[in-house]
Design an enzyme around this catalytic site. Sequence first.
Site, short mmCIF file in Angstrom:
data_model
loop_
_atom_site.label_atom_id
_atom_site.label_comp_id
_atom_site.label_asym_id
_atom_site.label_seq_id
_atom_site.Cartn_x
_atom_site.Cartn_y
_atom_site.Cartn_z
N ILE A 1 -0.79 -1.87 7.62
CA ILE A 1 -1.73 -1.42 8.75
C ILE A 1 -3.11 -1.43 8.05
CG2 ILE A 1 -2.45 0.14 10.53
CD1 ILE A 1 0.16 1.17 11.32
N ASP A 2 -3.85 -2.32 8.09
CA ASP A 2 -5.43 -2.23 7.66
C ASP A 2 -6.19 -1.67 8.85
OD1 ASP A 2 -7.14 -2.18 5.53
OD2 ASP A 2 -8.15 -3.92 6.54
N THR B 1 -5.92 1.99 9.30
CA THR B 1 -4.86 3.26 9.89
C THR B 1 -5.61 4.24 10.62
OG1 THR B 1 -3.43 2.93 7.90
CG2 THR B 1 -3.33 4.98 8.84
N ASP C 1 -5.98 -4.52 0.77
CA ASP C 1 -7.08 -4.46 1.98
C ASP C 1 -7.73 -6.01 1.92
OD1 ASP C 1 -7.04 -1.82 2.65
OD2 ASP C 1 -8.22 -1.31 0.96
N GLU D 1 0.85 -1.29 0.00
CA GLU D 1 0.01 0.07 -0.04
C GLU D 1 0.95 1.14 0.01
OE1 GLU D 1 -2.71 0.58 3.24
OE2 GLU D 1 -3.55 2.41 2.09
N ASP E 1 -0.73 -5.09 3.21
CA ASP E 1 -1.13 -3.70 3.90
C ASP E 1 -0.53 -3.74 5.08
OD1 ASP E 1 -2.55 -1.53 4.84
OD2 ASP E 1 -4.42 -2.30 4.12
C1 IPD Z 1 -8.72 0.90 4.84
C2 IPD Z 1 -9.83 0.10 5.67
C3 IPD Z 1 -11.21 0.53 5.87
C4 IPD Z 1 -11.80 0.67 4.57
C5 IPD Z 1 -11.22 1.39 3.66
C6 IPD Z 1 -9.53 0.94 3.36
P1 IPD Z 1 -6.44 1.24 5.43
O1 IPD Z 1 -7.75 0.81 4.79
O2 IPD Z 1 -9.96 -1.36 5.25
O3 IPD Z 1 -12.03 -0.33 6.69
O4 IPD Z 1 -13.20 1.13 4.57
O5 IPD Z 1 -11.63 1.13 2.25
O6 IPD Z 1 -9.00 1.74 2.72
O7 IPD Z 1 -6.59 2.77 4.69
O8 IPD Z 1 -6.93 1.43 6.77
O9 IPD Z 1 -5.20 0.43 4.99
CA CA Z 2 -3.22 0.45 5.28
#
Ligand code: IPD
Ligand code: CA
Length: 280
Positions: free
Chosen positions: A94-95, A97, A222, A72, A92
Amino acid sequence: MTDKWQSAMDHAVAVARKAGQMVREAVGSVQSEAVMLKSSPIDLVTQTDQKVEKLIIHSLKEKFPTHCFIGEESVAAGEGCVLSDKPTWIIDPIDGTTNFVHSFPFVAVSIGFAVNKQVELGVVYSCLQDEMYTARRGKGAFCNGRPLRVSHQQDIQRSIIATEFGSNRDPAAVDKIFSSLRNVVSIPVHGVRGAGSAAVNMCMVASGRVEAYYEMGIHVWDIAAGSLIVSEAGGVLMDVEGGPLDLMSRRVLAANNRSVGDRLVDKIDAFTLRRDDDAS
Ligand code: IPD
Ligand code: CA
């Protein structure tokens, strides 16, 4: 036949654990001025995201120097987002963030590995819960070593559905998100939830805690790992309009079974964003 990807799996689990420890140590001490923005004012990134991604990619590259990578934060820094037939790690760091920044307790490290565009292994480490979700293609899905199974519920009216608002605030997209939500709530379902992490939402489907999860606007990093965890737990993966899931399409529907998935397809007001592989 030798178990071709077992060492990749072992390495992915070890590095996810190490990465998760870094995230755990950093959560709660993010200064608001250290939060940077990406595609929109609510698409956040911190130095921890960047450091953790570097740690993961460095460690995997050392062990698998010929493999390809989609990360990412590397893509945010201008690298390509290409899923070819070559062995490719999809990361990813940190999913969730936004959760991380606010100490909201669903934050995951997500590592998928695909060959011939097929996900061979998925690791999602929900690091504040210390839950390590793992799956190998054809070998089942597990949480901390315990086998996972999706919910047996066939009736969507007795289901919990997970979804998210994402980070796109284009008015046309927001309208579609709310129109879908209104349709789903009105089925009626038992409830609608969102963990704030696509990877965690998918693990919730795999664990039978929710019946389904859908979102438009997510990225391949994700969902790559989570998609295998769902299918190996007996769930189904679909596009929000009912076709097969395309990992690069920025849309996902993961359900415990086809009948719940199909009911959701009828209710989702779908929209399309620029594909991940269109990024130039
Ligand atoms: C996000 C998370 C969030 C989702 C977003 C993603 P990130 O990823 O998974 O739940 O609604 O579409 O982009 O930015 O925290 O890696
Ligand atoms: Ca992320």
